[in-house]
Design a protein around this motif. Structure first.
Motif, PDB file in Angstrom:
ATOM      1  N   LYS A 174      -3.100  13.729  -0.373  1.00 52.26           N
ATOM      2  CA  LYS A 174      -2.924  12.264  -0.626  1.00 52.26           C
ATOM      3  C   LYS A 174      -3.421  11.549   0.821  1.00 52.26           C
ATOM      4  CE  LYS A 174       0.828  11.853  -3.982  1.00 52.26           C
ATOM      5  NZ  LYS A 174       1.994  12.758  -3.828  1.00 52.26           N
ATOM      6  N   LEU A 204      -6.820  10.874   0.491  1.00 50.84           N
ATOM      7  CA  LEU A 204      -7.157   9.944  -0.391  1.00 50.84           C
ATOM      8  C   LEU A 204      -7.040   8.486   0.160  1.00 50.84           C
ATOM      9  CD1 LEU A 204      -5.813  11.341  -3.746  1.00 50.84           C
ATOM     10  CD2 LEU A 204      -8.113  10.710  -3.241  1.00 50.84           C
ATOM     11  N   ASN A 205      -6.341   8.432   1.050  1.00 51.31           N
ATOM     12  CA  ASN A 205      -6.097   7.036   1.771  1.00 51.31           C
ATOM     13  C   ASN A 205      -7.170   6.664   2.323  1.00 51.31           C
ATOM     14  OD1 ASN A 205      -5.357   4.976   3.492  1.00 51.31           O
ATOM     15  ND2 ASN A 205      -3.548   6.074   4.355  1.00 51.31           N
ATOM     16  N   PRO A 206      -7.751   5.436   1.827  1.00 53.45           N
ATOM     17  CA  PRO A 206      -8.975   4.835   2.476  1.00 53.45           C
ATOM     18  C   PRO A 206      -9.090   4.955   3.945  1.00 53.45           C
ATOM     19  CG  PRO A 206      -8.204   3.468   0.746  1.00 53.45           C
ATOM     20  CD  PRO A 206      -7.246   4.544   0.814  1.00 53.45           C
ATOM     21  N   THR A 207      -7.820   4.309   4.469  1.00 48.55           N
ATOM     22  CA  THR A 207      -8.060   3.957   6.005  1.00 48.55           C
ATOM     23  C   THR A 207      -7.873   5.450   6.793  1.00 48.55           C
ATOM     24  OG1 THR A 207      -5.708   3.883   6.043  1.00 48.55           O
ATOM     25  CG2 THR A 207      -7.029   1.911   5.562  1.00 48.55           C
ATOM     26  N   TYR A 227      -5.104  -5.884   2.527  1.00 47.82           N
ATOM     27  CA  TYR A 227      -5.745  -5.069   1.875  1.00 47.82           C
ATOM     28  C   TYR A 227      -6.417  -5.533   0.534  1.00 47.82           C
ATOM     29  CZ  TYR A 227      -7.138  -0.419   0.114  1.00 47.82           C
ATOM     30  OH  TYR A 227      -8.051   0.465  -0.216  1.00 47.82           O
ATOM     31  N   LEU A 238     -10.697   4.405  -5.416  1.00 52.06           N
ATOM     32  CA  LEU A 238     -11.384   4.932  -3.946  1.00 52.06           C
ATOM     33  C   LEU A 238     -12.518   4.091  -4.005  1.00 52.06           C
ATOM     34  CD1 LEU A 238     -10.800   8.768  -4.923  1.00 52.06           C
ATOM     35  CD2 LEU A 238      -9.688   7.219  -3.335  1.00 52.06           C
ATOM     36  N   SER A 250      -0.094   9.058  10.597  1.00 53.63           N
ATOM     37  CA  SER A 250       0.968   8.650   9.737  1.00 53.63           C
ATOM     38  C   SER A 250       2.341   9.101   9.885  1.00 53.63           C
ATOM     39  CB  SER A 250       0.558   8.548   8.402  1.00 53.63           C
ATOM     40  OG  SER A 250       1.737   8.762   7.386  1.00 53.63           O
ATOM     41  N   SER A 251       3.399   8.291  10.203  1.00 51.94           N
ATOM     42  CA  SER A 251       4.742   8.607  10.335  1.00 51.94           C
ATOM     43  C   SER A 251       5.169   9.018   9.085  1.00 51.94           C
ATOM     44  CB  SER A 251       5.517   7.424  11.084  1.00 51.94           C
ATOM     45  OG  SER A 251       5.531   6.406  10.041  1.00 51.94           O
ATOM     46  N   HIS A 252       4.826   8.565   7.909  1.00 54.45           N
ATOM     47  CA  HIS A 252       5.302   9.045   6.663  1.00 54.45           C
ATOM     48  C   HIS A 252       4.876  10.287   6.449  1.00 54.45           C
ATOM     49  CE1 HIS A 252       5.909   8.335   2.221  1.00 54.45           C
ATOM     50  NE2 HIS A 252       4.836   9.000   2.234  1.00 54.45           N
ATOM     51  N   ARG A 312     -12.811   0.261   3.737  1.00 58.62           N
ATOM     52  CA  ARG A 312     -13.176   1.222   4.920  1.00 58.62           C
ATOM     53  C   ARG A 312     -14.448   0.882   5.749  1.00 58.62           C
ATOM     54  NH1 ARG A 312     -11.092   4.674   8.424  1.00 58.62           N
ATOM     55  NH2 ARG A 312     -12.613   3.794   9.662  1.00 58.62           N
ATOM     56  N   LEU A 344      -9.692   8.837   8.127  1.00 56.19           N
ATOM     57  CA  LEU A 344     -11.066   9.328   8.265  1.00 56.19           C
ATOM     58  C   LEU A 344     -10.973  10.857   8.174  1.00 56.19           C
ATOM     59  CD1 LEU A 344     -13.650   7.829   8.735  1.00 56.19           C
ATOM     60  CD2 LEU A 344     -13.653   8.518  11.084  1.00 56.19           C
ATOM     61  N   GLY A 371     -11.380   1.370  -1.987  1.00 57.04           N
ATOM     62  CA  GLY A 371     -10.980   1.817  -0.796  1.00 57.04           C
ATOM     63  C   GLY A 371     -12.113   2.079   0.419  1.00 57.04           C
ATOM     64  N   PHE A 430      -2.546   5.244  -3.068  1.00 57.80           N
ATOM     65  CA  PHE A 430      -2.712   6.297  -1.913  1.00 57.80           C
ATOM     66  C   PHE A 430      -2.673   5.403  -0.439  1.00 57.80           C
ATOM     67  CE2 PHE A 430      -5.952   7.255  -5.163  1.00 57.80           C
ATOM     68  CZ  PHE A 430      -5.250   8.273  -5.856  1.00 57.80           C
ATOM     69  N   VAL A 431      -2.799   3.917  -0.543  1.00 55.08           N
ATOM     70  CA  VAL A 431      -3.243   3.437   0.732  1.00 55.08           C
ATOM     71  C   VAL A 431      -1.863   3.330   1.576  1.00 55.08           C
ATOM     72  CG1 VAL A 431      -3.906   1.325   1.745  1.00 55.08           C
ATOM     73  CG2 VAL A 431      -4.788   2.035  -0.306  1.00 55.08           C
ATOM     74  N   GLU A 432      -2.104   3.714   3.029  1.00 55.05           N
ATOM     75  CA  GLU A 432      -1.265   3.414   3.981  1.00 55.05           C
ATOM     76  C   GLU A 432      -1.871   2.822   5.125  1.00 55.05           C
ATOM     77  OE1 GLU A 432       1.071   7.228   4.895  1.00 55.05           O
ATOM     78  OE2 GLU A 432       2.081   5.796   6.588  1.00 55.05           O
ATOM     79  N   PRO A 446      -2.673   2.088   8.651  1.00 53.70           N
ATOM     80  CA  PRO A 446      -2.340   2.538  10.117  1.00 53.70           C
ATOM     81  C   PRO A 446      -2.161   1.584  11.198  1.00 53.70           C
ATOM     82  CG  PRO A 446      -4.773   2.629   9.772  1.00 53.70           C
ATOM     83  CD  PRO A 446      -4.217   2.221   8.456  1.00 53.70           C
TER      84      PRO A 446
END
Lengths: 136, 186
Positions: A106, A109-112, B132, B26, A121-123, B33, A114, B29, B120-122, B124
């Motif tokens: 997961k 999959l997060n685009p932010t 977003y 994606l 991530s604290s999550h 990015r 790398l 995303g 999926f997005v979180e 940072p």
């Protein structure tokens, strides 16, 4: 019973991208370095073992006194999840690895995020600690 | 023979070609990015996303009008309803609701409970100021501009910032009278 457990994720480039002390035992000051050292030493064994089996979960790969190193190698990027523990709960450890693997996917999959960089991530951190309490 | 009268968002959504939701999410995303890498400033990324959305919106409105068979809306209230119930359903597969009207009917909120863009997005810590989904506000702004409504759109709530839904505030600035591209005496 107080347990010792240290969990790290090592990226394919041998860089640790996540570390957590998840045990319930009282912390000794030098414990963190010791744990890192043991896990680091086990990386070579994991490297050799990973290619001998098609399973992702490698079970116990190394031991140091009463501490055991278990490893789990992901297929997609050869990322290694490593756990140092003194409990003998094999099923729990396997489930722990599998669920952390899902969490890791997961995160990927997060685009932010790398791939190959540190997981900040604290999550993710909260979830991993919750899983550790549940299974270990 | 196409049916007469407006078609529901569900019916259109069922008939158009679709792409896999994860591929879509994606891909978006990856765009965000790349913008973050290229532009470095979060503010600039917001602007760029809005501009991209605007460029999509001014084209998308044509497809929308062609497929949905909606007739001219009598007022801004109806326009907002059409965007929320048909537009969002048709292109994103989600239904939005319209709330928070102000007294003179020029300002309202479009609320999205569900948004496929943010799976999926979180965010940072380094991108806290990022909107977003800013592309969505651009799309709505661009589309409305093509049907001669100047609007200003701001995000009120954002799930990525810990709110419980997405809320877009749409404010009608003015109705632009239609301009003909030629003069009478030419």
């Amino acid at each position: 019973m107080a347990t010792t457990a240290c969990f790290i994720i090592v990226s394919r480039n041998d860089i640790p991208i996540y570390e957590a002390e998840v045990g319930s035992a009282a912390k000794r000051e030098d414990a963190a370095q010791l744990h890192q050292f043991i896990l680091h030493a086990a990386l070579d064994i994991v490297q050799d073992l990973a290619w001998t089996t098609s399973a992702m979960y490698l079970k116990a790969v190394d031991r140091f006194n009463d501490l055991v190193v278990s490893a789990y190698v992901t297929a997609e990027t050869h990322t290694r999840l490593m756990l140092l523990h003194d409990s003998r709960n094999d099923d729990g450890i396997k489930s722990f690895f599998q669920e952390v693997h899902e969490l890791y996917i997961k995160t990927l999959l997060n685009p932010t995020y790398l791939p190959g960089s540190r997981i900040t991530s604290s999550h993710f951190d909260t979830k991993v600690r919750a899983l550790a309490r549940k299974y270990l | 023979m196409p049916p007469v009268g407006p078609r529901s968002g569900d019916a259109i959504f069922a008939n158009v070609e679709r792409v896999n939701a994860e591929l879509f999410t994606l891909t978006y995303g990856a765009i965000v990015r790349q913008l973050l890498t290229d532009l470095e400033e979060v503010e600039e990324v917001n602007k760029q996303l809005d501009q991209m959305g605007y460029n999509i919106g001014i084209r998308l409105i044509d497809e929308f009008l062609a497929k949905s068979n909606v007739s001219r809306c009598v007022d801004f209230k109806e326009t907002a309803e059409v965007i929320a119930k048909i537009g969002f359903k048709m292109f994103l597969g989600v239904t939005a609701s319209v709330t928070n009207w102000d007294a003179d009917g020029t300002c309202c909120s479009i609320v999205l409970e569900d948004n496929p863009l943010v799976d999926f997005v979180e965010l940072p810590d380094t991108c806290q100021g990022l909107y977003y989904c800013n592309i969505l506000s651009g799309v709505v702004r661009g589309a409305l501009e093509m049907v001669s409504m100047k609007t200003e759109i701001t995000w009120i709530r954002d799930m990525l910032r810990g709110d419980d839904a997405f809320e877009l505030q749409v404010k009608l600035l003015k109705q632009v009278p239609e301009e003909y591209p030629y003069k009478d005496d030419e």
